[in-house]
Design a protein around this motif. Sequence first.
Motif, PDB file in Angstrom:
ATOM      1  N   VAL A  57       0.803  -9.724  -1.001  1.00  0.00           N
ATOM      2  CA  VAL A  57       0.983 -10.847  -0.066  1.00  0.00           C
ATOM      3  C   VAL A  57       0.593 -12.185  -0.689  1.00  0.00           C
ATOM      4  CG1 VAL A  57       0.751  -9.434   2.005  1.00  0.00           C
ATOM      5  CG2 VAL A  57      -1.271 -10.499   1.022  1.00  0.00           C
ATOM      6  N   GLY A  58       0.193 -12.175  -1.959  1.00  0.00           N
ATOM      7  CA  GLY A  58      -0.096 -13.424  -2.660  1.00  0.00           C
ATOM      8  C   GLY A  58      -1.500 -13.954  -2.462  1.00  0.00           C
ATOM      9  N   LEU A  59      -2.454 -13.064  -2.192  1.00  0.00           N
ATOM     10  CA  LEU A  59      -3.844 -13.477  -2.010  1.00  0.00           C
ATOM     11  C   LEU A  59      -4.743 -12.741  -2.981  1.00  0.00           C
ATOM     12  CD1 LEU A  59      -4.099 -13.338   1.880  1.00  0.00           C
ATOM     13  CD2 LEU A  59      -3.937 -15.381   0.473  1.00  0.00           C
ATOM     14  N   GLY A  60      -5.938 -13.262  -3.147  1.00  0.00           N
ATOM     15  CA  GLY A  60      -6.963 -12.555  -3.894  1.00  0.00           C
ATOM     16  C   GLY A  60      -7.650 -11.551  -2.976  1.00  0.00           C
ATOM     17  N   GLY A  61      -8.421 -10.670  -3.570  1.00  0.00           N
ATOM     18  CA  GLY A  61      -9.081  -9.622  -2.803  1.00  0.00           C
ATOM     19  C   GLY A  61     -10.029 -10.137  -1.739  1.00  0.00           C
ATOM     20  N   THR A  62     -10.820 -11.157  -2.061  1.00  0.00           N
ATOM     21  CA  THR A  62     -11.804 -11.673  -1.114  1.00  0.00           C
ATOM     22  C   THR A  62     -11.126 -12.332   0.088  1.00  0.00           C
ATOM     23  OG1 THR A  62     -13.363 -12.007  -2.917  1.00  0.00           O
ATOM     24  CG2 THR A  62     -13.801 -13.181  -0.863  1.00  0.00           C
ATOM     25  N   ALA A  63     -10.105 -13.135  -0.153  1.00  0.00           N
ATOM     26  CA  ALA A  63      -9.380 -13.788   0.942  1.00  0.00           C
ATOM     27  C   ALA A  63      -8.678 -12.748   1.807  1.00  0.00           C
ATOM     28  CB  ALA A  63      -8.367 -14.787   0.389  1.00  0.00           C
ATOM     29  N   PHE A  64      -8.134 -11.709   1.171  1.00  0.00           N
ATOM     30  CA  PHE A  64      -7.451 -10.656   1.916  1.00  0.00           C
ATOM     31  C   PHE A  64      -8.438  -9.872   2.788  1.00  0.00           C
ATOM     32  CE2 PHE A  64      -5.361  -6.438   2.208  1.00  0.00           C
ATOM     33  CZ  PHE A  64      -4.192  -6.842   2.828  1.00  0.00           C
ATOM     34  N   LYS A  65      -9.606  -9.555   2.234  1.00  0.00           N
ATOM     35  CA  LYS A  65     -10.635  -8.854   3.020  1.00  0.00           C
ATOM     36  C   LYS A  65     -11.066  -9.690   4.211  1.00  0.00           C
ATOM     37  CE  LYS A  65     -13.145  -6.597  -0.599  1.00  0.00           C
ATOM     38  NZ  LYS A  65     -14.463  -6.271  -1.119  1.00  0.00           N
ATOM     39  N   SER A  66     -11.237 -10.978   4.001  1.00  0.00           N
ATOM     40  CA  SER A  66     -11.637 -11.876   5.074  1.00  0.00           C
ATOM     41  C   SER A  66     -10.586 -11.887   6.186  1.00  0.00           C
ATOM     42  CB  SER A  66     -11.842 -13.281   4.522  1.00  0.00           C
ATOM     43  OG  SER A  66     -12.138 -14.181   5.545  1.00  0.00           O
ATOM     44  N   ALA A  67      -9.322 -11.938   5.805  1.00  0.00           N
ATOM     45  CA  ALA A  67      -8.239 -11.918   6.791  1.00  0.00           C
ATOM     46  C   ALA A  67      -8.230 -10.596   7.550  1.00  0.00           C
ATOM     47  CB  ALA A  67      -6.901 -12.142   6.096  1.00  0.00           C
ATOM     48  N   CYS A  68      -8.453  -9.496   6.836  1.00  0.00           N
ATOM     49  CA  CYS A  68      -8.496  -8.178   7.485  1.00  0.00           C
ATOM     50  C   CYS A  68      -9.620  -8.122   8.504  1.00  0.00           C
ATOM     51  CB  CYS A  68      -8.676  -7.076   6.455  1.00  0.00           C
ATOM     52  SG  CYS A  68      -7.205  -6.774   5.458  1.00  0.00           S
ATOM     53  N   ARG A  69     -10.761  -8.665   8.163  1.00  0.00           N
ATOM     54  CA  ARG A  69     -11.889  -8.663   9.103  1.00  0.00           C
ATOM     55  C   ARG A  69     -11.562  -9.480  10.343  1.00  0.00           C
ATOM     56  NH1 ARG A  69     -15.384  -9.122   4.153  1.00  0.00           N
ATOM     57  NH2 ARG A  69     -15.895  -6.955   3.713  1.00  0.00           N
ATOM     58  N   LYS A  70     -10.870 -10.592  10.165  1.00  0.00           N
ATOM     59  CA  LYS A  70     -10.474 -11.404  11.323  1.00  0.00           C
ATOM     60  C   LYS A  70      -9.480 -10.655  12.204  1.00  0.00           C
ATOM     61  CE  LYS A  70     -11.318 -15.834   9.153  1.00  0.00           C
ATOM     62  NZ  LYS A  70     -10.728 -17.044   8.577  1.00  0.00           N
ATOM     63  N   LEU A  71      -8.705  -9.755  11.603  1.00  0.00           N
ATOM     64  CA  LEU A  71      -7.757  -8.941  12.361  1.00  0.00           C
ATOM     65  C   LEU A  71      -8.426  -7.709  12.967  1.00  0.00           C
ATOM     66  CD1 LEU A  71      -4.706  -9.150   9.952  1.00  0.00           C
ATOM     67  CD2 LEU A  71      -4.871 -10.144  12.228  1.00  0.00           C
ATOM     68  N   GLY A  72      -9.711  -7.499  12.648  1.00  0.00           N
ATOM     69  CA  GLY A  72     -10.437  -6.370  13.206  1.00  0.00           C
ATOM     70  C   GLY A  72     -10.510  -5.153  12.306  1.00  0.00           C
ATOM     71  N   ILE A  73     -10.014  -5.258  11.071  1.00  0.00           N
ATOM     72  CA  ILE A  73     -10.067  -4.148  10.117  1.00  0.00           C
ATOM     73  C   ILE A  73     -11.302  -4.345   9.258  1.00  0.00           C
ATOM     74  CG2 ILE A  73      -8.882  -2.990   8.223  1.00  0.00           C
ATOM     75  CD1 ILE A  73      -6.270  -4.228   9.423  1.00  0.00           C
ATOM     76  N   LEU A  74     -12.297  -3.485   9.462  1.00  0.00           N
ATOM     77  CA  LEU A  74     -13.571  -3.665   8.765  1.00  0.00           C
ATOM     78  C   LEU A  74     -13.609  -2.989   7.400  1.00  0.00           C
ATOM     79  CD1 LEU A  74     -16.005  -3.163  11.752  1.00  0.00           C
ATOM     80  CD2 LEU A  74     -15.050  -5.283  10.842  1.00  0.00           C
ATOM     81  N   ARG A  75     -12.822  -1.934   7.225  1.00  0.00           N
ATOM     82  CA  ARG A  75     -12.844  -1.193   5.970  1.00  0.00           C
ATOM     83  C   ARG A  75     -11.426  -0.821   5.604  1.00  0.00           C
ATOM     84  NH1 ARG A  75     -13.237   4.158   4.552  1.00  0.00           N
ATOM     85  NH2 ARG A  75     -14.315   4.540   2.599  1.00  0.00           N
ATOM     86  N   TRP A  76     -11.054  -1.028   4.349  1.00  0.00           N
ATOM     87  CA  TRP A  76      -9.703  -0.726   3.896  1.00  0.00           C
ATOM     88  C   TRP A  76      -9.527   0.789   3.868  1.00  0.00           C
ATOM     89  CZ3 TRP A  76      -5.659  -3.452   4.120  1.00  0.00           C
ATOM     90  CH2 TRP A  76      -4.500  -3.085   3.418  1.00  0.00           C
ATOM     91  N   PRO A  77      -8.485   1.330   4.506  1.00  0.00           N
ATOM     92  CA  PRO A  77      -8.363   2.783   4.671  1.00  0.00           C
ATOM     93  C   PRO A  77      -7.751   3.545   3.508  1.00  0.00           C
ATOM     94  CG  PRO A  77      -6.591   1.698   5.820  1.00  0.00           C
ATOM     95  CD  PRO A  77      -7.490   0.610   5.276  1.00  0.00           C
ATOM     96  N   PHE A  78      -7.434   2.899   2.399  1.00  0.00           N
ATOM     97  CA  PHE A  78      -6.840   3.619   1.272  1.00  0.00           C
ATOM     98  C   PHE A  78      -7.815   4.673   0.779  1.00  0.00           C
ATOM     99  CE2 PHE A  78      -5.848   4.135  -3.259  1.00  0.00           C
ATOM    100  CZ  PHE A  78      -4.502   4.456  -3.168  1.00  0.00           C
ATOM    101  N   PRO A  79      -7.357   5.920   0.596  1.00  0.00           N
ATOM    102  CA  PRO A  79      -8.292   6.975   0.157  1.00  0.00           C
ATOM    103  C   PRO A  79      -8.802   6.713  -1.258  1.00  0.00           C
ATOM    104  CG  PRO A  79      -6.037   7.802   0.222  1.00  0.00           C
ATOM    105  CD  PRO A  79      -6.008   6.406   0.772  1.00  0.00           C
ATOM    106  N   ARG A  80     -10.090   6.802  -1.398  1.00  0.00           N
ATOM    107  CA  ARG A  80     -10.708   6.595  -2.711  1.00  0.00           C
ATOM    108  C   ARG A  80     -10.765   7.912  -3.457  1.00  0.00           C
ATOM    109  NH1 ARG A  80     -15.974   3.145  -0.908  1.00  0.00           N
ATOM    110  NH2 ARG A  80     -14.835   1.451   0.037  1.00  0.00           N
ATOM    111  N   ALA A  81     -10.765   7.845  -4.775  1.00  0.00           N
ATOM    112  CA  ALA A  81     -10.951   9.043  -5.587  1.00  0.00           C
ATOM    113  C   ALA A  81     -12.399   9.475  -5.427  1.00  0.00           C
ATOM    114  CB  ALA A  81     -10.629   8.749  -7.042  1.00  0.00           C
ATOM    115  N   SER A  82     -12.601  10.725  -5.175  1.00  0.00           N
ATOM    116  CA  SER A  82     -13.952  11.223  -4.949  1.00  0.00           C
ATOM    117  C   SER A  82     -14.688  11.368  -6.268  1.00  0.00           C
ATOM    118  CB  SER A  82     -13.898  12.572  -4.244  1.00  0.00           C
ATOM    119  OG  SER A  82     -15.190  13.078  -4.094  1.00  0.00           O
TER     120      SER A  82
END
Length: 95
Positions: A57-82
Amino acid sequence: NTPTAHTSKRMPQSTSVVIFPRKKAGEPQRNRKDVVLSIEVVQSLFNLPLPAAAGRVGLGGTAFKSACRKLGILRWPFPRASCNVRSPAVGHEGS
């Protein structure tokens, strides 16, 4: 089967957020357009790691996380490698 995100029940959730990207070093002025993110756009990126989704979407990680938090998404749901998954030791056979 869409992954679900951890959302906030306390924060009021917006349906869209406008991000104003900062000027990059060396640019005389900010030539980049504002980025409007909706919850639908962000949900469509849940299958990607956060840095890849932010870049899409043309943003850096920090700006994207901030936008997600404003939308109510507190944690990115992509599965992490265990880190706890261990492969069998080389040279050892099961009993």
